[in-house]
Design an enzyme around this catalytic site. Sequence first.
Site, PDB file in Angstrom:
ATOM      1  N   LYS A  90       0.835  -1.203   0.000  1.00 50.84           N
ATOM      2  CA  LYS A  90       0.000   0.000   0.000  1.00 50.84           C
ATOM      3  C   LYS A  90       0.872   1.256   0.000  1.00 50.84           C
ATOM      4  O   LYS A  90       0.668   2.153  -0.790  1.00 50.84           O
ATOM      5  CB  LYS A  90      -0.930  -0.004   1.220  1.00 50.84           C
ATOM      6  CG  LYS A  90      -1.839   1.217   1.273  1.00 50.84           C
ATOM      7  CD  LYS A  90      -2.806   1.194   2.441  1.00 50.84           C
ATOM      8  CE  LYS A  90      -3.640   2.484   2.441  1.00 50.84           C
ATOM      9  NZ  LYS A  90      -4.567   2.553   3.598  1.00 50.84           N
ATOM     10  N   GLU A  96      10.760  -4.753   3.984  1.00 53.24           N
ATOM     11  CA  GLU A  96      10.777  -6.185   3.626  1.00 53.24           C
ATOM     12  C   GLU A  96      10.374  -6.360   2.153  1.00 53.24           C
ATOM     13  O   GLU A  96      11.040  -7.080   1.403  1.00 53.24           O
ATOM     14  CB  GLU A  96       9.788  -6.974   4.496  1.00 53.24           C
ATOM     15  CG  GLU A  96      10.164  -7.090   5.963  1.00 53.24           C
ATOM     16  CD  GLU A  96       9.534  -5.998   6.803  1.00 53.24           C
ATOM     17  OE1 GLU A  96       9.118  -4.955   6.250  1.00 53.24           O
ATOM     18  OE2 GLU A  96       9.475  -6.185   8.040  1.00 53.24           O
ATOM     19  N   GLY A 151      -4.894  -1.381   5.117  1.00 55.81           N
ATOM     20  CA  GLY A 151      -4.036  -2.485   4.669  1.00 55.81           C
ATOM     21  C   GLY A 151      -4.595  -3.842   5.072  1.00 55.81           C
ATOM     22  O   GLY A 151      -4.710  -4.754   4.257  1.00 55.81           O
ATOM     23  N   ARG A 152      -5.030  -3.955   6.348  1.00 59.55           N
ATOM     24  CA  ARG A 152      -5.491  -5.247   6.840  1.00 59.55           C
ATOM     25  C   ARG A 152      -6.934  -5.536   6.428  1.00 59.55           C
ATOM     26  O   ARG A 152      -7.511  -6.535   6.807  1.00 59.55           O
ATOM     27  CB  ARG A 152      -5.316  -5.333   8.349  1.00 59.55           C
ATOM     28  CG  ARG A 152      -5.885  -4.166   9.104  1.00 59.55           C
ATOM     29  CD  ARG A 152      -5.407  -4.161  10.546  1.00 59.55           C
ATOM     30  NE  ARG A 152      -5.809  -2.917  11.225  1.00 59.55           N
ATOM     31  CZ  ARG A 152      -5.074  -1.811  11.219  1.00 59.55           C
ATOM     32  NH1 ARG A 152      -3.894  -1.793  10.588  1.00 59.55           N
ATOM     33  NH2 ARG A 152      -5.488  -0.706  11.834  1.00 59.55           N
ATOM     34  N   GLU A 237      -3.984  -5.580  15.269  1.00 57.79           N
ATOM     35  CA  GLU A 237      -3.432  -4.321  14.740  1.00 57.79           C
ATOM     36  C   GLU A 237      -4.524  -3.245  14.693  1.00 57.79           C
ATOM     37  O   GLU A 237      -4.232  -2.054  14.750  1.00 57.79           O
ATOM     38  CB  GLU A 237      -2.825  -4.523  13.343  1.00 57.79           C
ATOM     39  CG  GLU A 237      -1.939  -3.362  12.913  1.00 57.79           C
ATOM     40  CD  GLU A 237      -1.123  -3.673  11.674  1.00 57.79           C
ATOM     41  OE1 GLU A 237      -1.671  -3.567  10.549  1.00 57.79           O
ATOM     42  OE2 GLU A 237       0.078  -4.006  11.802  1.00 57.79           O
ATOM     43  N   HIS A 268      -4.383 -32.031  20.896  1.00 60.80           N
ATOM     44  CA  HIS A 268      -3.192 -32.780  21.336  1.00 60.80           C
ATOM     45  C   HIS A 268      -2.032 -31.834  21.601  1.00 60.80           C
ATOM     46  O   HIS A 268      -0.871 -32.240  21.601  1.00 60.80           O
ATOM     47  CB  HIS A 268      -2.836 -33.811  20.261  1.00 60.80           C
ATOM     48  CG  HIS A 268      -3.990 -34.684  19.906  1.00 60.80           C
ATOM     49  ND1 HIS A 268      -4.313 -35.837  20.587  1.00 60.80           N
ATOM     50  CD2 HIS A 268      -4.967 -34.515  18.977  1.00 60.80           C
ATOM     51  CE1 HIS A 268      -5.412 -36.353  20.075  1.00 60.80           C
ATOM     52  NE2 HIS A 268      -5.831 -35.574  19.086  1.00 60.80           N
ATOM     53  N   LYS A 396      10.190   0.079  13.393  1.00 63.55           N
ATOM     54  CA  LYS A 396      10.724   0.258  12.032  1.00 63.55           C
ATOM     55  C   LYS A 396      11.849   1.293  12.043  1.00 63.55           C
ATOM     56  O   LYS A 396      12.901   1.115  11.426  1.00 63.55           O
ATOM     57  CB  LYS A 396       9.608   0.723  11.089  1.00 63.55           C
ATOM     58  CG  LYS A 396       8.558  -0.328  10.789  1.00 63.55           C
ATOM     59  CD  LYS A 396       7.498   0.240   9.845  1.00 63.55           C
ATOM     60  CE  LYS A 396       6.416  -0.784   9.551  1.00 63.55           C
ATOM     61  NZ  LYS A 396       5.352  -0.234   8.664  1.00 63.55           N
TER      62      LYS A 396
HETATM   63  O1  F6P Z   1       2.617  -3.546  10.081  1.00 61.10           O
HETATM   64  C1  F6P Z   1       2.454  -2.280   9.627  1.00 61.10           C
HETATM   65  C2  F6P Z   1       1.894  -2.281   8.220  1.00 61.10           C
HETATM   66  O2  F6P Z   1       1.785  -0.955   7.778  1.00 61.10           O
HETATM   67  C3  F6P Z   1       0.535  -2.990   8.128  1.00 61.10           C
HETATM   68  O3  F6P Z   1      -0.516  -2.210   8.607  1.00 61.10           O
HETATM   69  C4  F6P Z   1       0.487  -3.255   6.656  1.00 61.10           C
HETATM   70  O4  F6P Z   1      -0.514  -4.193   6.293  1.00 61.10           O
HETATM   71  C5  F6P Z   1       1.914  -3.771   6.409  1.00 61.10           C
HETATM   72  O5  F6P Z   1       2.730  -2.992   7.306  1.00 61.10           O
HETATM   73  C6  F6P Z   1       2.398  -3.664   4.981  1.00 61.10           C
HETATM   74  O6  F6P Z   1       2.281  -2.318   4.561  1.00 61.10           O
HETATM   75  P1  F6P Z   1       2.349  -2.018   2.975  1.00 61.10           P
HETATM   76  O7  F6P Z   1       1.165  -2.701   2.347  1.00 61.10           O
HETATM   77  O8  F6P Z   1       2.275  -0.525   2.898  1.00 61.10           O
HETATM   78  O9  F6P Z   1       3.640  -2.578   2.463  1.00 61.10           O
END
Ligand code: F6P
Length: 430
Positions: A90, A96, A151-152, A237, A268, A396
């Site tokens: 987003k 990452e 995002g979520r 979140e 289990h 971060k």
């Molecule tokens: O964990 C923080 C966050 O901003 C989440 O809310 C989001 O889903 C994820 O990192 C990835 O963000 P992006 O889609 O901007 O890469």
Amino acid sequence: VNDTLHKMQIFVNAVLDGQWHGYTDKRITDVVNIGIGGSDLGPRMVVDALQAYQQQHLQVHFIANIDGTDISNTLEKLNPESTLFIIASKSFTTIETLTNAKTARNWLLNHLHDTKSVRHHFVAVSAKPERAIEFGIAKENVFAFWDWVGGRYSLWSAIGLPIALAIGMDNFHALLSGARSMDTHFRFQPLKANMPVIMALLTIWYNNFYQTTSETIIPYDEHLKLLPPYLQQLIMESNGKSINKDGNAIDYPTSPVIWGNVGSNGQHAFHQLLHQGQQIIPIDFIIALHNHHPLQEQHELLFANCLAQSQALLMGRTKTQAYNELLTEGINESNAKKLAPHKIISGNKPSNTIVMQELNPNSLGSLIALYEHKTFVEGIIWQINSFDQYGVELGKQAATKISAAITSGKGLKDFDSSTESLIEKFKQRS
Ligand code: F6P
């Protein structure tokens, strides 16, 4: 929204029909979604859940972790000439995702040696299309979505592209339709018959009146094994907060810790604590009446086990019942008297059992939307903002500083002694 769905339709059909070719004119056999959090967990969970609807000739893979193991394990199995990458982010600033995207691009160019190949093997999904273009994604390969999509909460948007590629656009529309059914239910059903409202109030009843601190999701369905990690982000979140909408500290707990794993495996592993632990941990059991495999006897056993767990949690077993059972098993009175207390199950432990006809795109869409609306109702009652996540920023920022210190070896004294010594340990690794 409809323009984007139309653009998705054209792209998905081109890939699935073999019209979209790689740089060396091969059809695409593998799609790799590079994203994390809301740009990964939802699509990953839905693709895994709907394997019964998986399109032929195409495998969809997911890479999320900055740990090089994740991307290495995936790429070593793939042919760059028939692989298509989706960079899903987003913000298009997530370290990452950008790191993995660069690694993927280098992997491609190491095989194809021509930057003109990138447009055949990379598309992007972002609310910042200009950043995707700046990264080197062809403008026509960027699928946009909007800031008002959390995002979520974004798998319904173009972030759902890997879902549409995996199950086809018609099934993606069925997923959306299932969600819309739950939206309509939530909007128009009276509160006493409103599933998201009832589930939210149950959580608040236990969390804020019985001081429970966690809730567990136990799908009795292998295809829903990724539902708990997806719901962890959606719920924790959204509602893991300490400040209310007016910016004032709140003095009551909000989101419980969300965890879980599939049944019957959990029986289990952690059900001992659920039955005899001193904590009350509300549970959502989720199961389908029909399944996608021919082993009906095993489905009956699965169903029986699911109901047995909620029944045991509810009814428990008294010391007298335990004592009499032991006598019936032939244990003598003295040993039965000693053992009976250890076999007491308190019972009166709450659980919901959510039953679907079958797990399909429509029912899964409704189930996901049910939890989205439940999360929303909780946030409203807790008077918090369920749509920000400022808590993730400090980590971060620290990662950027620590990474720089590891690389340069400078500024270690700026850190606390624990972090400084751990950086030293890493730098001295042989
Ligand atoms: O964990 C923080 C966050 O901003 C989440 O809310 C989001 O889903 C994820 O990192 C990835 O963000 P992006 O889609 O901007 O890469």
